[in-house]
Design an enzyme around this catalytic site. Structure first.
Site, mmCIF file in Angstrom:
data_model
loop_
_atom_site.group_PDB
_atom_site.id
_atom_site.type_symbol
_atom_site.label_atom_id
_atom_site.label_comp_id
_atom_site.label_asym_id
_atom_site.label_seq_id
_atom_site.Cartn_x
_atom_site.Cartn_y
_atom_site.Cartn_z
ATOM 1 N N GLY A 154 76.101 -11.586 2.807
ATOM 2 C CA GLY A 154 75.777 -11.289 1.400
ATOM 3 C C GLY A 154 76.511 -10.031 0.963
ATOM 4 N N PHE A 175 66.059 0.459 -0.706
ATOM 5 C CA PHE A 175 65.401 1.097 -1.858
ATOM 6 C C PHE A 175 66.388 1.635 -2.885
ATOM 7 C CE2 PHE A 175 62.305 1.352 1.620
ATOM 8 C CZ PHE A 175 61.182 0.814 1.005
ATOM 9 N N ALA A 187 55.448 -3.377 -2.587
ATOM 10 C CA ALA A 187 54.501 -2.398 -3.151
ATOM 11 C C ALA A 187 55.253 -1.311 -3.912
ATOM 12 C CB ALA A 187 53.664 -1.794 -2.026
ATOM 13 N N ALA A 188 56.350 -0.805 -3.343
ATOM 14 C CA ALA A 188 57.094 0.282 -4.002
ATOM 15 C C ALA A 188 57.608 -0.188 -5.362
ATOM 16 C CB ALA A 188 58.255 0.734 -3.114
ATOM 17 N N CYS A 190 65.126 -6.890 -9.666
ATOM 18 C CA CYS A 190 64.056 -6.721 -8.670
ATOM 19 C C CYS A 190 62.626 -6.717 -9.215
ATOM 20 C CB CYS A 190 64.281 -5.427 -7.904
ATOM 21 S SG CYS A 190 65.761 -5.488 -6.897
HETATM 22 P P1 NAD Z 1 73.495 -10.488 -5.050
HETATM 23 O O1 NAD Z 1 73.288 -11.767 -5.747
HETATM 24 O O2 NAD Z 1 74.316 -9.432 -5.703
HETATM 25 O O3 NAD Z 1 74.173 -10.773 -3.632
HETATM 26 C C1 NAD Z 1 73.755 -11.768 -2.752
HETATM 27 C C2 NAD Z 1 75.000 -12.412 -2.148
HETATM 28 O O4 NAD Z 1 74.605 -13.280 -1.096
HETATM 29 C C3 NAD Z 1 75.795 -13.273 -3.134
HETATM 30 O O5 NAD Z 1 77.133 -12.771 -3.230
HETATM 31 C C4 NAD Z 1 75.764 -14.691 -2.505
HETATM 32 O O6 NAD Z 1 76.980 -15.391 -2.683
HETATM 33 C C5 NAD Z 1 75.529 -14.365 -1.049
HETATM 34 N N1 NAD Z 1 74.943 -15.452 -0.287
HETATM 35 C C6 NAD Z 1 73.871 -16.227 -0.599
HETATM 36 N N2 NAD Z 1 73.623 -17.098 0.391
HETATM 37 C C7 NAD Z 1 74.561 -16.880 1.350
HETATM 38 C C8 NAD Z 1 74.823 -17.453 2.633
HETATM 39 N N3 NAD Z 1 74.047 -18.431 3.116
HETATM 40 N N4 NAD Z 1 75.883 -17.004 3.350
HETATM 41 C C9 NAD Z 1 76.669 -16.009 2.872
HETATM 42 N N5 NAD Z 1 76.459 -15.410 1.662
HETATM 43 C C10 NAD Z 1 75.419 -15.837 0.927
HETATM 44 O O7 NAD Z 1 72.066 -9.904 -4.684
HETATM 45 P P2 NAD Z 1 71.655 -8.384 -4.415
HETATM 46 O O8 NAD Z 1 71.340 -7.708 -5.709
HETATM 47 O O9 NAD Z 1 72.624 -7.771 -3.492
HETATM 48 O O10 NAD Z 1 70.260 -8.594 -3.701
HETATM 49 C C11 NAD Z 1 70.181 -9.078 -2.379
HETATM 50 C C12 NAD Z 1 68.776 -8.864 -1.870
HETATM 51 O O11 NAD Z 1 68.472 -7.460 -1.872
HETATM 52 C C13 NAD Z 1 67.682 -9.501 -2.729
HETATM 53 O O12 NAD Z 1 66.658 -9.929 -1.880
HETATM 54 C C14 NAD Z 1 67.175 -8.357 -3.586
HETATM 55 O O13 NAD Z 1 65.850 -8.539 -3.979
HETATM 56 C C15 NAD Z 1 67.301 -7.189 -2.643
HETATM 57 N N6 NAD Z 1 67.470 -5.882 -3.301
HETATM 58 C C16 NAD Z 1 68.279 -5.743 -4.385
HETATM 59 C C17 NAD Z 1 68.450 -4.487 -4.966
HETATM 60 C C18 NAD Z 1 69.335 -4.296 -6.166
HETATM 61 O O14 NAD Z 1 69.301 -3.222 -6.748
HETATM 62 N N7 NAD Z 1 70.116 -5.247 -6.572
HETATM 63 C C19 NAD Z 1 67.812 -3.374 -4.416
HETATM 64 C C20 NAD Z 1 67.007 -3.555 -3.294
HETATM 65 C C21 NAD Z 1 66.845 -4.813 -2.750
HETATM 66 C C1 UDX Z 2 64.761 -0.782 -8.688
HETATM 67 C C2 UDX Z 2 64.101 0.293 -7.808
HETATM 68 O O1 UDX Z 2 64.150 1.552 -8.497
HETATM 69 C C3 UDX Z 2 64.833 0.398 -6.484
HETATM 70 O O2 UDX Z 2 64.161 1.322 -5.622
HETATM 71 C C4 UDX Z 2 64.843 -0.975 -5.832
HETATM 72 O O3 UDX Z 2 65.551 -0.908 -4.602
HETATM 73 C C5 UDX Z 2 65.475 -2.006 -6.747
HETATM 74 O O4 UDX Z 2 64.782 -2.019 -8.011
HETATM 75 P P1 UDX Z 2 66.925 -0.876 -10.215
HETATM 76 O O5 UDX Z 2 66.318 -2.127 -10.728
HETATM 77 O O6 UDX Z 2 68.333 -0.898 -9.770
HETATM 78 O O7 UDX Z 2 66.079 -0.329 -8.977
HETATM 79 O O8 UDX Z 2 66.826 0.263 -11.344
HETATM 80 P P2 UDX Z 2 65.653 1.234 -11.838
HETATM 81 O O9 UDX Z 2 66.247 2.560 -12.032
HETATM 82 O O10 UDX Z 2 64.452 1.157 -11.022
HETATM 83 O O11 UDX Z 2 65.337 0.659 -13.296
HETATM 84 C C6 UDX Z 2 64.709 -0.593 -13.481
HETATM 85 C C7 UDX Z 2 64.427 -0.809 -14.940
HETATM 86 O O12 UDX Z 2 63.401 0.062 -15.394
HETATM 87 C C8 UDX Z 2 65.626 -0.537 -15.866
HETATM 88 O O13 UDX Z 2 65.672 -1.519 -16.875
HETATM 89 C C9 UDX Z 2 65.333 0.819 -16.439
HETATM 90 O O14 UDX Z 2 65.946 1.045 -17.677
HETATM 91 C C10 UDX Z 2 63.819 0.746 -16.578
HETATM 92 N N1 UDX Z 2 63.163 2.070 -16.606
HETATM 93 C C11 UDX Z 2 63.273 2.911 -15.547
HETATM 94 C C12 UDX Z 2 62.400 2.427 -17.713
HETATM 95 O O15 UDX Z 2 62.277 1.660 -18.665
HETATM 96 N N2 UDX Z 2 61.779 3.646 -17.707
HETATM 97 C C13 UDX Z 2 61.870 4.508 -16.657
HETATM 98 O O16 UDX Z 2 61.258 5.595 -16.739
HETATM 99 C C14 UDX Z 2 62.639 4.135 -15.544
#
Ligand code: NAD
Ligand code: UDX
Length: 480
Positions: A8, A158, A218-219, A272
């Site tokens: 991923g 996170f 939870a977070a 998320c």
């Molecule tokens: P994303 O969609 O940007 O990336 C996921 C990638 O996985 C995609 O590029 C997809 O093509 C690939 N993929 C899917 N199935 C696959 C497979 N079988 N083999 C190889 N590649 C494969 O998603 P993301 O934002 O990076 O999120 C990934 C995970 O992390 C999610 O569970 C999300 O909830 C979690 N997460 C996201 C954030 C964030 O800020 N985006 C923060 C913390 C946790």
């Molecule tokens: C969130 C969590 O913060 C991060 O720890 C987790 O790993 C992934 O989800 P993200 O979604 O990337 O991160 O951005 P974040 O800064 O949390 O903002 C989320 C949304 O809340 C945005 O739309 C932002 O504009 C909004 N927000 C944030 C508010 O409306 N008010 C605030 O005070 C803070």
């Protein structure tokens, strides 16, 4: 040399692995993905995601100990530690649709790991998953293992988008959950050793598997709950003449509450918060805890209410109709400093205004026209299921234009909606914008970034979330 492979190459896998490669030159890191365009972009000068500081990190390590590849099986086979950072979207059909996490991508990754492995491995859940997923993954791996031993760890991420590199360099904590057995402890220690290259030991927390999995949900639920709390207050502020920025400042001064994450807004977005809370709600329901489920559901309900309330405010202020009026939308990303539009409140606001037949002129410095068009025609929850994408319907195309400049977007517009808090929107030449708009000219600030008094002096009618209402708006029909 320890070899790490991450399945991923998305918003989490890409930046996280790039930072591990930077901080651990003795570790070889391969980031793999089934998406060829994504991997090509990681190997090019135009990375697939916009994230401040990411370019520099990738350029320092790419081709040295950081590799991006579509050869998923080869890199998994060779790795000692396999991170899985694939999508875990909300299910769109079947049991738990609209709430439960869809683990299709995770399961197929796990089956592939079991299939191709020829040596023992540590498999790390990096994706956010329902509590107890590790148990299911363990079953898939061990039932297909051909004698190879797998240890499953939960190591939720996170980072927040827009500050991902900062967050990865200096995390509040790194959380590692594992089985409480000698083999489990050994695996936890191996992953701890990776992070210990740059994270102080007292910030690396170790727990059992289920605590680590649940702590992530939870977070996110607690963070989103703060936003819904302040957004609920913003409605009451508008009704009473209180100012939500003053209220949240006063509340946040209490050291037990703290000042962060108390900015009222048009609603939270991002890939998320909603997904993870819905998932939490589903888990509570499945565990016979309907009251707990109902409690967390309210966080989402208030978020939906806030987005609807914003649309209703725009329409009711403009004589109860925006039909055929040009409305400028400034900002489409779910927050500043990212091009990500997943679950952005802009989608709901734009759809709401389009429902009232407005003409929209949209500008976001980091979001492409194609992305905006896709987002406005996609069904709810389809955004994280690449296979469900729908083509754009011709009616919406007619009502939406996307431009690359604020002044172009606002020219001849009746109203402006600020939906992302991009810094460049704070210092616009509002006099020039006002002169080129239809009158009365409205500004609806969904992020509380404009100077309301200055804009009113210029002549704008200004609505700013949770702030005392303009006399004009007070006379308009109440907004529910
Ligand atoms: P994303 O969609 O940007 O990336 C996921 C990638 O996985 C995609 O590029 C997809 O093509 C690939 N993929 C899917 N199935 C696959 C497979 N079988 N083999 C190889 N590649 C494969 O998603 P993301 O934002 O990076 O999120 C990934 C995970 O992390 C999610 O569970 C999300 O909830 C979690 N997460 C996201 C954030 C964030 O800020 N985006 C923060 C913390 C946790
Ligand atoms: C969130 C969590 O913060 C991060 O720890 C987790 O790993 C992934 O989800 P993200 O979604 O990337 O991160 O951005 P974040 O800064 O949390 O903002 C989320 C949304 O809340 C945005 O739309 C932002 O504009 C909004 N927000 C944030 C508010 O409306 N008010 C605030 O005070 C803070």
């Amino acid at each position: 040399m320890v070899k790490i492979c991450c399945i991923g190459a998305g918003y989490v896998g890409g930046p996280t692995m790039a930072v591990i490669a930077l901080k651990c030159p003795s570790i070889e890191v391969a980031v793999v993905d089934i998406s060829v365009p994504r991997i090509n972009a990681w190997n090019s000068d135009q990375l697939p995601i916009y994230e401040p500081g990411l370019d520099a990190v990738v350029k320092q390590r790419r081709g040295k100990n950081l590799f991006f590849s579509t050869d998923v099986e080869k890199h998994v086979r060779e790795a000692d530690i396999v991170f899985v950072s694939v999508n875990t979207p909300t299910k769109t059909r079947g049991l738990g649709a609209g709430k439960a996490a869809d683990l299709t991508y995770w399961e197929s990754a796990a089956r592939m790991i079991a299939d191709v492995s020829k040596s023992d491995k540590i498999v790390v859940e990096k994706s956010t998953v329902p509590v107890k997923t590790a148990e299911a993954i363990e079953k898939i791996l061990t039932h297909n293992s051909k004698g190879i031993k797998f240890q499953i760890l939960s190591n939720p991420e996170f980072l927040a988008e827009g500050t991902a590199i900062q967050d990865l360099f200096n995390p509040d904590r790194v959380l590692i959950g594992g089985r409480e057995t000698p083999e489990g402890n050994k695996a936890v220690q191996a992953l701890k050793d990776v992070y210990a290259h740059w994270v102080p030991e007292d910030r690396i927390l170790t727990t059992n598997l289920w605590s680590a999995e649940l702590s992530k949900l939870a977070a996110n639920a607690f963070l989103a709950q703060r936003i819904s709390s302040v957004n609920a207050m913003s409605a009451l502020c508008e009704a009473t003449g209180a100012d939500v920025t003053q209220v949240s400042y006063a509340v946040g001064k209490d050291t037990r509450i703290g000042p962060k994450f108390l900015n009222a807004s048009v609603g939270f977005g991002g890939s998320c918060f909603q997904k993870d809370i819905l998932n939490l709600v589903y888990i509570c329901e499945c565990n016979g805890l309907p009251e707990v489920a109902e409690y967390w559901k309210q966080v989402i309900k208030i978020n939906d209410y806030q987005k609807n309330r914003f649309v209703n405010r725009v329409v009711s202020s403009m004589f109860n109709t925006v039909s055929n009026k040009k409305i400028a939308i400034l900002g489409f990303a779910f927050k500043k400093d990212t091009g990500d539009t997943r679950e952005t409140p802009a989608i709901d606001v734009c759809k709401g205004l389009l429902g009232d037949k407005a003409r929209l002129s949209i500008f976001d410095p980091q979001v492409t026209v194609d992305q905006i068009q896709r987002d406005l025609t996609m069904k709810k929850f389809d955004w994280d299921h690449p296979l469900h994408l729908q083509p754009m319907s011709p009616t919406t195309v007619k009502q939406v234009t996307c431009v690359w400049d604020t002044y172009e977007a606002t020219k001849d517009a009746h109203g402006i909606c600020i939906l992302t808090e991009w810094d460049e929107f704070k210092n616009l030449d509002f006099k020039r914008i006002y002169d080129n708009m239809q009158k009365p000219a409205f500004v609806f600030d969904g992020r509380n970034i404009v100077n309301v008094d200055q804009l009113r002096e210029i002549g704008f009618i200004v609505y700013s979330i949770g702030k005392p209402l303009d006399a004009w708006l007070k006379d308009m029909p109440a907004v529910a």
